[in-house]
Design a protein around this motif. Structure first.
Motif, short mmCIF file in Angstrom:
data_model
loop_
_atom_site.label_atom_id
_atom_site.label_comp_id
_atom_site.label_asym_id
_atom_site.label_seq_id
_atom_site.Cartn_x
_atom_site.Cartn_y
_atom_site.Cartn_z
N GLU A 167 4.91 -18.43 2.77
CA GLU A 167 5.03 -19.20 4.00
C GLU A 167 5.33 -20.65 3.66
OE1 GLU A 167 1.27 -18.42 5.82
OE2 GLU A 167 0.30 -20.12 4.83
N LEU A 168 6.05 -21.30 4.56
CA LEU A 168 6.49 -22.67 4.34
C LEU A 168 5.94 -23.55 5.46
CD1 LEU A 168 8.31 -24.48 2.55
CD2 LEU A 168 10.17 -24.00 4.13
N VAL A 194 9.01 -16.29 4.33
CA VAL A 194 10.08 -16.97 3.60
C VAL A 194 10.03 -16.54 2.14
CG1 VAL A 194 11.02 -19.21 2.90
CG2 VAL A 194 9.99 -18.95 5.16
N PRO A 242 10.73 -16.69 -1.81
CA PRO A 242 10.95 -17.79 -2.78
C PRO A 242 12.25 -17.60 -3.53
CG PRO A 242 9.35 -16.21 -3.66
CD PRO A 242 9.68 -15.74 -2.27
N ALA A 278 10.82 -23.48 -4.16
CA ALA A 278 9.95 -22.31 -3.97
C ALA A 278 10.15 -21.38 -5.16
CB ALA A 278 10.28 -21.59 -2.66
N THR A 315 2.99 -19.63 -2.07
CA THR A 315 3.44 -18.37 -2.62
C THR A 315 2.46 -17.24 -2.31
OG1 THR A 315 4.50 -19.55 -4.44
CG2 THR A 315 4.12 -17.20 -4.75
N VAL A 359 14.87 -23.54 -1.21
CA VAL A 359 14.95 -23.02 0.15
C VAL A 359 15.47 -24.12 1.07
CG1 VAL A 359 13.66 -22.07 2.10
CG2 VAL A 359 13.04 -21.43 -0.24
N ASP A 388 6.16 -27.70 2.19
CA ASP A 388 5.23 -27.23 1.17
C ASP A 388 5.23 -25.70 1.20
OD1 ASP A 388 3.23 -27.17 -0.78
OD2 ASP A 388 1.65 -27.11 0.73
N TYR A 389 5.65 -25.09 0.09
CA TYR A 389 5.75 -23.64 0.04
C TYR A 389 4.48 -23.04 -0.56
CZ TYR A 389 7.56 -18.95 -0.71
OH TYR A 389 7.73 -17.59 -0.67
#
Length: 353
Positions: free
Chosen positions: A209-210, A264, A266, A301, A200, A270, A197-198
């Motif tokens: 963050e992921l 991370v 987008p 993402a 934003t 990803v 689950d990304y």
């Protein structure tokens, strides 16, 4: 002094509700349990030799099918009154948060808990320690691999609950007993149910963050220590977190993990790779690493903040270009009008002459 009588039926009739507290020896010192009765009762339970606690935190033994082994444990009463402790052996398991426990009294053991023979009770004077014998008898048809159980010493007290009702509270302290039955040892683990689950970051200059969740199942027949890493978009995060111990999985156990990978970017899609590095525990106390288990997924993402910024920049560029085009057209129109006006004036002057 050892006693073999069962728990008083009078206390059993007073038990209208039950709450259970179970502690096992930690790595640094034996666990001490507190009873909340009027006179505080505190005690510890650890493996022992004939002279008392011998420094072991758990009993780990390797036996052949049909073999029997004798051992000892110590019950130390550090309270100021004599206490009769109820002794119990039962199958062991790990809770979802990774804490070792044994089956409650209302559930019947079917595995290693039934292999252990101990007295039903032991009475220990104030400030004294009793050394209690027990034996482990492995059935002839026992399956190879690790079998977990636990031995506890408990006390039962009666308290007043909500509404004035009497509540029986059994507090237990004990240690783990792991029996490895000889035969074909097959350590193995699988990774399943991987989901990403990304999140934003709406600051276009900062990555998001992921969060990755997944299950690890011990499909072999030995206890495994579970650790590893999650790699996503060029970033990596290890598990367990720094300062935490690797999770232990008994044969057949499954546990869910959640790992957060920071920074991370987008990039629409990803790539995510979960790498689990199981380690097999040996009866000698050391470890043996097995082949890592890898599971790969792709997480969407969308770079919405960056796309918004790009769209804004595109609008600005379009406005500038369109403005220049309009200015050029206006200038061309003015030049054309001036030329036309010049031709008309020239024509009128010729006619006048």
């Amino acid at each position: 002094m050892l006693h073999t009588s069962s728990r008083s039926s009078t206390i059993g009739r007073l038990l209208l509700a039950a709450a259970l507290t179970l502690g096992f020896a930690s790595a640094s010192a034996p666990a001490i349990a507190d009873d909340t009765d009027e006179d505080t009762i505190r005690w510890s339970v650890t493996p022992a030799d004939e002279s008392g606690p011998d420094g072991r935190r758990a009993v780990e033994i390797e036996l052949d099918p049909g073999e029997t082994a004798d051992d000892l444990f110590a019950v130390r009463n550090v309270s100021e009154v004599e206490v009769t402790f109820r002794l119990t052996a039962a199958d062991g398991f790990y809770t979802r948060n990774g804490r070792f426990d044994i089956l409650p009294a209302d559930q019947e053991s079917v595995d290693a808990g039934t292999w252990i023979t101990i007295p039903e009770e032991v009475t220990v004077g104030a400030g004294e320690t009793a050394v209690v014998p027990f034996d482990i008898s492995v059935p002839e048809n026992a399956e190879p691999g690790d079998h977990a159980a636990g031995i506890t010493a408990s006390v039962l007290s009666t308290q007043t609950g909500d509404g004035g009702a009497s509540v029986g509270v059994e507090s237990r302290v004990g240690f783990r007993v792991t029996t490895r039955v000889t035969g074909e040892i097959t350590p193995e683990a699988v990774v399943d149910a991987v989901v990403g689950d990304y999140a934003t970051s709406w600051n276009p200059l900062r990555p998001g963050e992921l969060t990755v969740t997944f299950d690890v199942e011990n499909t072999g027949n030995t206890i495994l220590l579970i650790e590893g890493s999650v790699n996503a978009g060029g970033q990596s995060a290890g598990f367990p977190a720094e300062g935490e111990n690797p999770q232990e999985l008994l044969p057949g156990d499954s546990r869910s993990f959640t790992v957060l990978v920071d920074d991370v970017w987008p990039l629409f899609a990803v790539p995510v790779s979960v790498v689990v590095t199981p380690t097999m525990l040996t009866m000698a106390g050391d470890t043996s690493a097995i082949e890592p288990v890898v599971a790969d997924i792709t997480v969407w993402a969308m770079p919405w903040p960056q796309l918004i910024v790009l769209a804004g920049l595109a609008l600005v560029v379009w406005a500038l270009v369109w403005g220049r085009i309009r200015s050029r057209r206006r200038l061309q129109t003015m030049l054309a009008d001036a030329k036309e006006a010049g031709r008309r004036e020239a024509g009128e002057a010729g006619d006048a002459s």
